[in-house]
Design a protein around this motif. Structure first.
Motif, PDB file in Angstrom:
ATOM      1  N   ASN A 343       0.822  -1.217   0.000  1.00  0.00           N
ATOM      2  CA  ASN A 343       0.000   0.000   0.000  1.00  0.00           C
ATOM      3  C   ASN A 343       0.857   1.268   0.000  1.00  0.00           C
ATOM      4  N   VAL A 344       2.012   1.219   0.663  1.00  0.00           N
ATOM      5  CA  VAL A 344       2.937   2.357   0.610  1.00  0.00           C
ATOM      6  C   VAL A 344       3.431   2.547  -0.822  1.00  0.00           C
ATOM      7  N   ILE A 345       3.783   1.439  -1.468  1.00  0.00           N
ATOM      8  CA  ILE A 345       4.256   1.503  -2.852  1.00  0.00           C
ATOM      9  C   ILE A 345       3.143   2.007  -3.770  1.00  0.00           C
ATOM     10  N   ALA A 346       1.924   1.535  -3.525  1.00  0.00           N
ATOM     11  CA  ALA A 346       0.793   1.995  -4.340  1.00  0.00           C
ATOM     12  C   ALA A 346       0.576   3.495  -4.174  1.00  0.00           C
ATOM     13  N   THR A 347       0.738   3.994  -2.954  1.00  0.00           N
ATOM     14  CA  THR A 347       0.602   5.429  -2.700  1.00  0.00           C
ATOM     15  C   THR A 347       1.685   6.206  -3.446  1.00  0.00           C
ATOM     16  N   LEU A 348       2.908   5.690  -3.403  1.00  0.00           N
ATOM     17  CA  LEU A 348       4.021   6.327  -4.106  1.00  0.00           C
ATOM     18  C   LEU A 348       3.771   6.409  -5.612  1.00  0.00           C
ATOM     19  N   ARG A 354      -5.076  -1.873  -1.153  1.00  0.00           N
ATOM     20  CA  ARG A 354      -5.926  -3.040  -0.948  1.00  0.00           C
ATOM     21  C   ARG A 354      -6.105  -3.320   0.534  1.00  0.00           C
ATOM     22  N   PRO A 355      -7.261  -3.843   0.917  1.00  0.00           N
ATOM     23  CA  PRO A 355      -7.515  -4.130   2.335  1.00  0.00           C
ATOM     24  C   PRO A 355      -6.784  -5.387   2.789  1.00  0.00           C
ATOM     25  N   TYR A 356      -6.604  -5.496   4.096  1.00  0.00           N
ATOM     26  CA  TYR A 356      -5.962  -6.682   4.662  1.00  0.00           C
ATOM     27  C   TYR A 356      -7.023  -7.716   5.010  1.00  0.00           C
ATOM     28  N   GLU A 357      -6.832  -8.920   4.503  1.00  0.00           N
ATOM     29  CA  GLU A 357      -7.715 -10.040   4.836  1.00  0.00           C
ATOM     30  C   GLU A 357      -6.860 -11.280   5.054  1.00  0.00           C
ATOM     31  N   HIS A 358      -7.117 -11.968   6.152  1.00  0.00           N
ATOM     32  CA  HIS A 358      -6.357 -13.198   6.407  1.00  0.00           C
ATOM     33  C   HIS A 358      -7.133 -14.061   7.394  1.00  0.00           C
ATOM     34  N   LYS A 359      -7.308 -15.317   7.038  1.00  0.00           N
ATOM     35  CA  LYS A 359      -7.958 -16.264   7.931  1.00  0.00           C
ATOM     36  C   LYS A 359      -6.909 -16.915   8.817  1.00  0.00           C
ATOM     37  N   ASP A 360      -7.183 -16.943  10.112  1.00  0.00           N
ATOM     38  CA  ASP A 360      -6.229 -17.501  11.062  1.00  0.00           C
ATOM     39  C   ASP A 360      -5.945 -18.962  10.720  1.00  0.00           C
TER      40      ASP A 360
END
Length: 461
Positions: A343-348, A354-360
């Motif tokens: 997301n930092v790179i995308a901002t640059l 993109r949102p963070y999604e992760h199933k434990d």
């Protein structure tokens, strides 16, 4: 481009979140796209889940301190110190270096991953007499301290002194507290065989927690299995109980019991780093309130993740669980670090975040020896199979091949040769407790940060 014109990315913290972010930035950004700076007191990433095994002597301290300078793509500038304040308007981070010098570091983009500190309460004597289990120094120090108690008890002619030195209290029935009590109990159980003058029956470990269950995330069956393992070893488990008062030679429980002890280990949860309080931004139970893309609303170029950020849990939200945030675990922090870097790179580059999604993926609890309970992908395991899964998971999660080799060698040597139970010198004449390791009094207030930045003229706005 030179250093003046390159965008400045400042990453605060070298835990799981910060290191994963930096590594991905180094791989995906060319050298002339941005200048990357990392703020951390030590140039290593601590593999925190294995800290109890350092305290018990199964692993050496160096084996879980993963050097940040081993990467071939390493080009990040490291400032050896800790961030003690951030001025979001001026885009300046105030840093206290390891030599106690205060410096102002300007940035264009900042990634806040300062982690957490031990959660304490206003309990008389707690910070003066308790040990924590949050840093490598604490783990090494506790090992020395526990062996010191055996040495001094063996030399003592006073039954009361012996009794207090051979009783140990661990507060906190989560993963850290349970694993700490389990691993250290094995240490004393094995060590006392080398002390023929000591009665093994005098060694008593107490594990207490104000909650009604140990590690409720494991579920009732595995939680009970863990309790059975600990109780068979002689560990006294008290639930619904906490500490009312802590002293140099005794601890008073909230149920009125007074336990003579020289060892109180406090692992009753964590809170976000005090750095978050210097921002003057909205928080959720002390963690910085961010979006699912881990950016701070209303502040361009500010991202936060890991233990210090209340990252919305999109997976739980999809199941209808309101106000769900990701738990402060290494599993989430590592994956959040990669998404924040993207997301930092995308901002640059003017791209889309993109949102963070992760199933434990599940939970593993190493109780030492061949004892463990694990729940990988919802499958409940106990004993040796659970231990294989637990150690296999930790081994695979270690970032470098050198760390993997060291840990595997340590495990093998300990299984074959055992421990020598020697003190390594961390236990000095001056005792150090919880308040001496985490430096929670080093942070500035939002007003102090603003006054400092305005006074030095560092700010850009």
């Amino acid at each position: 481009m030179d250093n003046v014109t390159r965008p400045r990315i400042l990453v605060v913290g070298a835990g799981f979140a910060g290191v994963e972010c930096v590594r991905r930035l180094e791989r995906r950004l060319s050298a002339d796209e941005a200048e990357i700076t990392l703020v951390t007191p030590f140039a290593y990433q601590l593999y925190l889940p294995l800290l109890p095994q350092v305290a018990s002597g199964v692993l050496t301290p160096q084996s879980i301190a993963l050097s940040l300078r081993r990467s071939r793509k390493y080009r990040t500038r490291i400032i050896p110190g800790g961030a003690v304040g951030v001025d979001l308007r001026a885009k300046v981070c105030v840093i206290r270096t390891i030599t106690d010098e205060m410096i102002d570091e300007p940035y264009d983009y900042i990634v806040l991953a300062p982690g957490s500190v031990t959660r304490t309460f206003d309990i008389p004597g707690l910070t003066d007499h308790a040990f924590g289990m949050k840093t490598l120094a604490e783990a090494a120090y506790i090992r020395d301290h526990v062996i010191t108690q055996l040495d001094l008890a063996d030399a003592s002619q006073d039954p009361a002194e012996r009794a207090s030195r051979l009783q140990f209290v661990v507060v906190g029935g989560g993963y850290a507290g349970t694993e700490t009590a389990a691993c250290l109990q094995l240490l004393t159980h094995n060590a006392v065989k080398r002390y023929p003058r000591l009665d093994p029956g005098l060694i008593k470990w107490h594990l207490i927690d104000i909650a009604p269950k140990l590690m409720p995330e494991l579920g009732d069956k595995l939680g009970r299995s863990a309790q059975e393992v600990l109780r068979k070893r002689g560990i006294d488990i008290s639930l619904g109980v906490s500490i009312a008062k802590a002293g140099a030679e005794e601890v008073t429980f909230t149920d009125g019991r007074v336990v003579p002890t020289r060892t109180l280990i406090w692992t009753a949860g964590v809170v976000a780093s005090p750095l978050i309080g210097t921002l003057g931004a909205e928080t959720v139970r002390g963690r910085l309130a961010v979006t699912s893309k881990m950016n701070l609303p209303g502040h361009d170029g500010v991202f936060a993740l890991g233990d210090a950020a209340a990252v919305p849990d999109e997976v739980k939200a999809a199941r209808g669980e309101e106000s769900a945030v990701c738990p402060p675990t290494a599993q989430h922090a590592m994956r959040q670090g990669k998404v924040v870097a993207d997301n930092v790179i995308a901002t640059l580059r003017g791209g889309e975040l993109r949102p963070y999604e992760h199933k434990d993926l599940g939970l593993v609890v190493d109780l030492g020896g061949t004892d463990a309970v694990s729940k990988p992908l919802g499958i409940e395991l106990r004993g040796l199979p659970a231990q294989i899964v637990a150690r296999g998971y930790h081994w695979s999660a270690l970032r470098t091949g050198v760390a993997k080799a060291r840990v595997l060698t340590n495990w093998t040597l300990n299984a074959i040769a055992g421990d020598d139970f020697v003190r390594t010198g961390f236990q000095t004449r001056r005792a150090a407790k919880l308040k001496d390791f985490e430096y929670t009094d080093a942070y500035l207030t939002p007003e102090q940060v603003r006054a400092r930045v305005e006074g030095t003229g560092t700010g850009s706005g």
